[in-house]
Design a protein around this motif. Sequence first.
Motif, PDB file in Angstrom:
ATOM      1  N   SER A 101      16.728  -3.356   4.069  1.00  0.00           N
ATOM      2  CA  SER A 101      18.189  -3.497   4.105  1.00  0.00           C
ATOM      3  C   SER A 101      18.705  -3.522   5.535  1.00  0.00           C
ATOM      4  CB  SER A 101      18.846  -2.351   3.343  1.00  0.00           C
ATOM      5  OG  SER A 101      18.459  -2.369   1.994  1.00  0.00           O
ATOM      6  N   MET A 102      18.091  -2.735   6.411  1.00  0.00           N
ATOM      7  CA  MET A 102      18.528  -2.711   7.809  1.00  0.00           C
ATOM      8  C   MET A 102      18.313  -4.053   8.486  1.00  0.00           C
ATOM      9  SD  MET A 102      19.803   0.168   8.323  1.00  0.00           S
ATOM     10  CE  MET A 102      19.857   1.672   7.421  1.00  0.00           C
ATOM     11  N   PHE A 103      17.192  -4.695   8.176  1.00  0.00           N
ATOM     12  CA  PHE A 103      16.948  -6.000   8.798  1.00  0.00           C
ATOM     13  C   PHE A 103      17.937  -7.049   8.289  1.00  0.00           C
ATOM     14  CE2 PHE A 103      12.739  -4.187   9.821  1.00  0.00           C
ATOM     15  CZ  PHE A 103      12.827  -4.363  11.190  1.00  0.00           C
ATOM     16  N   PHE A 104      18.319  -6.963   7.031  1.00  0.00           N
ATOM     17  CA  PHE A 104      19.365  -7.859   6.540  1.00  0.00           C
ATOM     18  C   PHE A 104      20.689  -7.578   7.234  1.00  0.00           C
ATOM     19  CE2 PHE A 104      16.584  -8.657   2.844  1.00  0.00           C
ATOM     20  CZ  PHE A 104      16.662 -10.041   2.833  1.00  0.00           C
ATOM     21  N   MET A 105      21.002  -6.305   7.432  1.00  0.00           N
ATOM     22  CA  MET A 105      22.259  -5.963   8.104  1.00  0.00           C
ATOM     23  C   MET A 105      22.238  -6.410   9.568  1.00  0.00           C
ATOM     24  SD  MET A 105      24.114  -4.780   5.760  1.00  0.00           S
ATOM     25  CE  MET A 105      25.494  -4.283   6.731  1.00  0.00           C
ATOM     26  N   ILE A 106      21.082  -6.315  10.225  1.00  0.00           N
ATOM     27  CA  ILE A 106      20.968  -6.820  11.592  1.00  0.00           C
ATOM     28  C   ILE A 106      21.207  -8.326  11.610  1.00  0.00           C
ATOM     29  CG2 ILE A 106      19.310  -7.289  13.449  1.00  0.00           C
ATOM     30  CD1 ILE A 106      18.133  -4.536  12.957  1.00  0.00           C
ATOM     31  N   THR A 107      20.629  -9.026  10.648  1.00  0.00           N
ATOM     32  CA  THR A 107      20.806 -10.479  10.585  1.00  0.00           C
ATOM     33  C   THR A 107      22.265 -10.839  10.383  1.00  0.00           C
ATOM     34  OG1 THR A 107      18.589 -10.713   9.647  1.00  0.00           O
ATOM     35  CG2 THR A 107      20.097 -12.563   9.362  1.00  0.00           C
ATOM     36  N   TYR A 108      22.921 -10.227   9.415  1.00  0.00           N
ATOM     37  CA  TYR A 108      24.337 -10.523   9.172  1.00  0.00           C
ATOM     38  C   TYR A 108      25.195 -10.139  10.371  1.00  0.00           C
ATOM     39  CZ  TYR A 108      22.853 -10.881   4.300  1.00  0.00           C
ATOM     40  OH  TYR A 108      22.215 -11.210   3.148  1.00  0.00           O
ATOM     41  N   LEU A 110       0.811  -1.214   0.000  1.00  0.00           N
ATOM     42  CA  LEU A 110       0.000   0.000   0.000  1.00  0.00           C
ATOM     43  C   LEU A 110       0.848   1.270   0.000  1.00  0.00           C
ATOM     44  CD1 LEU A 110      -2.913  -0.953   2.416  1.00  0.00           C
ATOM     45  CD2 LEU A 110      -3.004  -0.659  -0.062  1.00  0.00           C
ATOM     46  N   ILE A 111       2.076   1.185   0.482  1.00  0.00           N
ATOM     47  CA  ILE A 111       2.964   2.352   0.427  1.00  0.00           C
ATOM     48  C   ILE A 111       3.173   2.763  -1.020  1.00  0.00           C
ATOM     49  CG2 ILE A 111       5.339   3.115   0.841  1.00  0.00           C
ATOM     50  CD1 ILE A 111       5.259   1.558   3.456  1.00  0.00           C
ATOM     51  N   GLY A 112       3.319   1.786  -1.894  1.00  0.00           N
ATOM     52  CA  GLY A 112       3.375   2.067  -3.325  1.00  0.00           C
ATOM     53  C   GLY A 112       4.743   2.411  -3.881  1.00  0.00           C
ATOM     54  N   SER A 113       5.734   2.564  -3.044  1.00  0.00           N
ATOM     55  CA  SER A 113       7.062   2.911  -3.524  1.00  0.00           C
ATOM     56  C   SER A 113       8.082   1.995  -2.864  1.00  0.00           C
ATOM     57  CB  SER A 113       7.387   4.369  -3.187  1.00  0.00           C
ATOM     58  OG  SER A 113       8.719   4.648  -3.527  1.00  0.00           O
ATOM     59  N   LEU A 114       8.765   1.243  -3.683  1.00  0.00           N
ATOM     60  CA  LEU A 114       9.769   0.326  -3.160  1.00  0.00           C
ATOM     61  C   LEU A 114      10.931   1.087  -2.526  1.00  0.00           C
ATOM     62  CD1 LEU A 114      10.620  -2.611  -2.846  1.00  0.00           C
ATOM     63  CD2 LEU A 114      11.702  -2.459  -5.079  1.00  0.00           C
ATOM     64  N   ASN A 115      11.225   2.257  -3.065  1.00  0.00           N
ATOM     65  CA  ASN A 115      12.322   3.054  -2.509  1.00  0.00           C
ATOM     66  C   ASN A 115      12.030   3.538  -1.087  1.00  0.00           C
ATOM     67  OD1 ASN A 115      13.893   2.791  -4.771  1.00  0.00           O
ATOM     68  ND2 ASN A 115      13.072   4.633  -5.731  1.00  0.00           N
ATOM     69  N   ALA A 116      10.761   3.588  -0.722  1.00  0.00           N
ATOM     70  CA  ALA A 116      10.406   4.039   0.621  1.00  0.00           C
ATOM     71  C   ALA A 116      10.681   2.962   1.669  1.00  0.00           C
ATOM     72  CB  ALA A 116       8.936   4.449   0.666  1.00  0.00           C
ATOM     73  N   ILE A 117      10.540   1.691   1.305  1.00  0.00           N
ATOM     74  CA  ILE A 117      10.736   0.621   2.280  1.00  0.00           C
ATOM     75  C   ILE A 117      12.057  -0.118   2.112  1.00  0.00           C
ATOM     76  CG2 ILE A 117       8.281   0.260   2.655  1.00  0.00           C
ATOM     77  CD1 ILE A 117       8.514  -2.179   0.799  1.00  0.00           C
TER      78      ILE A 117
END
Length: 127
Positions: free
Chosen positions: A34-41, A22-29
Amino acid sequence: QSDGSPIRGYFLTYIVSGCCILIGSLNAIAPLISMFFMITYGLINLSTFALEMSKSPSWRPQFKYFNKWVSFFGFVLCLVIMFLTSWYIALASIGIAALIYYYIHLRDPDINWGSANQAREFYDVEK
């Protein structure tokens, strides 16, 4: 359900993904994802460092060039990259991850795989 399906998890995933759509913009999320991937790594690197430091008997890395300090550096580097990307989204994602951890801690599941602290205690007693 009786078959063990995580129905509440399915609904939560549906709601979160629906909100992202519903946000409609991939650049917004994208920064948040990316932060959650960095937290995981970062946490994987931190856990390998903690297991190596605790001298856990079950921790036997097979990689020939493994070094605990590279793991620690990887953890620190993930944190630095998160804050250089977007400090406020980094803080928000760390807060969300902490809330998830706290929720799981409150639920206190019956599963106990052991921790690095328990491994260190075992090593000290065995020594």
